[in-house]
Design a protein around this motif. Structure first.
Motif, PDB file in Angstrom:
ATOM      1  N   LEU A  46      -7.679 -10.272   1.415  1.00 43.00           N
ATOM      2  CA  LEU A  46      -7.249  -8.948   0.974  1.00 43.00           C
ATOM      3  C   LEU A  46      -6.350  -8.341   2.031  1.00 43.00           C
ATOM      4  CD1 LEU A  46      -7.504  -6.430  -0.876  1.00 43.00           C
ATOM      5  CD2 LEU A  46      -9.567  -5.830   0.430  1.00 43.00           C
ATOM      6  N   VAL A  47      -5.214  -7.809   1.604  1.00 42.04           N
ATOM      7  CA  VAL A  47      -4.269  -7.214   2.536  1.00 42.04           C
ATOM      8  C   VAL A  47      -3.608  -6.023   1.865  1.00 42.04           C
ATOM      9  CG1 VAL A  47      -2.356  -8.706   1.824  1.00 42.04           C
ATOM     10  CG2 VAL A  47      -2.381  -7.767   4.140  1.00 42.04           C
ATOM     11  N   GLN A  48      -3.187  -5.065   2.658  1.00 41.46           N
ATOM     12  CA  GLN A  48      -2.484  -3.914   2.112  1.00 41.46           C
ATOM     13  C   GLN A  48      -1.020  -4.262   1.832  1.00 41.46           C
ATOM     14  OE1 GLN A  48      -3.080  -0.637   4.889  1.00 41.46           O
ATOM     15  NE2 GLN A  48      -4.733   0.153   3.607  1.00 41.46           N
ATOM     16  N   ALA A  49      -0.427  -3.536   0.920  1.00 45.06           N
ATOM     17  CA  ALA A  49       0.991  -3.740   0.612  1.00 45.06           C
ATOM     18  C   ALA A  49       1.816  -3.594   1.890  1.00 45.06           C
ATOM     19  CB  ALA A  49       1.438  -2.727  -0.426  1.00 45.06           C
ATOM     20  N   VAL A 108      -3.459  -8.026  -2.973  1.00 43.61           N
ATOM     21  CA  VAL A 108      -2.646  -7.051  -2.242  1.00 43.61           C
ATOM     22  C   VAL A 108      -2.913  -5.676  -2.829  1.00 43.61           C
ATOM     23  CG1 VAL A 108      -0.336  -6.413  -1.487  1.00 43.61           C
ATOM     24  CG2 VAL A 108      -0.892  -8.831  -1.914  1.00 43.61           C
ATOM     25  N   SER A 109      -3.441  -4.791  -2.001  1.00 41.76           N
ATOM     26  CA  SER A 109      -3.772  -3.440  -2.468  1.00 41.76           C
ATOM     27  C   SER A 109      -2.599  -2.495  -2.218  1.00 41.76           C
ATOM     28  CB  SER A 109      -5.017  -2.935  -1.761  1.00 41.76           C
ATOM     29  OG  SER A 109      -4.775  -2.812  -0.367  1.00 41.76           O
ATOM     30  N   SER A 110      -2.467  -1.526  -3.105  1.00 44.79           N
ATOM     31  CA  SER A 110      -1.345  -0.576  -2.986  1.00 44.79           C
ATOM     32  C   SER A 110      -1.710   0.609  -2.120  1.00 44.79           C
ATOM     33  CB  SER A 110      -0.919  -0.114  -4.379  1.00 44.79           C
ATOM     34  OG  SER A 110      -2.010   0.454  -5.051  1.00 44.79           O
ATOM     35  N   THR A 113      -0.494 -10.351  -6.048  1.00 49.59           N
ATOM     36  CA  THR A 113      -1.906 -10.654  -6.237  1.00 49.59           C
ATOM     37  C   THR A 113      -2.069 -11.798  -7.234  1.00 49.59           C
ATOM     38  OG1 THR A 113      -2.635  -8.417  -5.712  1.00 49.59           O
ATOM     39  CG2 THR A 113      -4.098  -9.753  -7.095  1.00 49.59           C
ATOM     40  N   LYS A 165       3.442  -7.514  -1.853  1.00 48.88           N
ATOM     41  CA  LYS A 165       3.436  -6.464  -2.857  1.00 48.88           C
ATOM     42  C   LYS A 165       2.207  -6.637  -3.748  1.00 48.88           C
ATOM     43  CE  LYS A 165       8.497  -6.737  -3.130  1.00 48.88           C
ATOM     44  NZ  LYS A 165       9.640  -6.963  -4.042  1.00 48.88           N
ATOM     45  N   PRO A 166       1.754  -5.562  -4.386  1.00 46.08           N
ATOM     46  CA  PRO A 166       0.602  -5.701  -5.301  1.00 46.08           C
ATOM     47  C   PRO A 166       0.829  -6.763  -6.368  1.00 46.08           C
ATOM     48  CG  PRO A 166       1.011  -3.390  -4.834  1.00 46.08           C
ATOM     49  CD  PRO A 166       2.143  -4.151  -4.212  1.00 46.08           C
ATOM     50  N   GLY A 172       1.838  -5.925   4.136  1.00 42.38           N
ATOM     51  CA  GLY A 172       1.203  -6.791   5.123  1.00 42.38           C
ATOM     52  C   GLY A 172       1.596  -8.247   4.963  1.00 42.38           C
TER      53      GLY A 172
END
Length: 121
Positions: free
Chosen positions: A11-14, A119-121, A90, A86-87, A16
């Motif tokens: 899991l990573v943030q947008a 990828v979380s927004s 995912t 980017k989300p 990243g």
């Protein structure tokens, strides 16, 4: 028998980065190409990037400039460096190896079990 073992998802943030690895082992005579594919929710599996033994690569337009595929031929390992995620990236990412395998040296391909990238927004 040939095994492809993937690692590096998560899991990573947008914005990243993540780096995926895939190591092939077993009865391998030669590998002509290794690649990464992904299956996004509700979509068909699609090619992300491919690298041939000589180093030539190809990649989907949606990842050009953000993802880089590389390969260690001596270790039968392929990597996917994913930047500026980017989300919509995912997906479950699958590794594939195409070449000549097995005691009869038969041409074929093998797939890994897949690794989830979120990828979380």
């Amino acid at each position: 028998q040939v095994q492809l073992v993937e690692s590096g998802g998560g899991l990573v943030q947008a914005g990243g980065s993540l780096r995926l690895s895939c190591a092939a082992s077993g009865s391998i005579f030669s590998i002509d190409a290794m690649g990464w594919y992904r299956q996004r929710p509700g979509k068909q599996r699609e090619l992300v990037a491919l690298i041939f033994t000589g180093g030539r690569t190809t990649s989907a337009d949606s990842v050009k400039g953000r993802f880089t595929i590389s390969r260690d031929n001596a270790k039968n390992t392929v990597y996917l460096q994913m930047n500026s995620l980017k989300p919509e990236d995912t997906a479950v990412y699958y590794c594939r190896a195409e070449g000549v395998f097995g005691p009869r040296s038969s041409r074929g391909d093998y797939w890994g079990q897949g690794t989830q990238v979120t990828v979380s927004s």
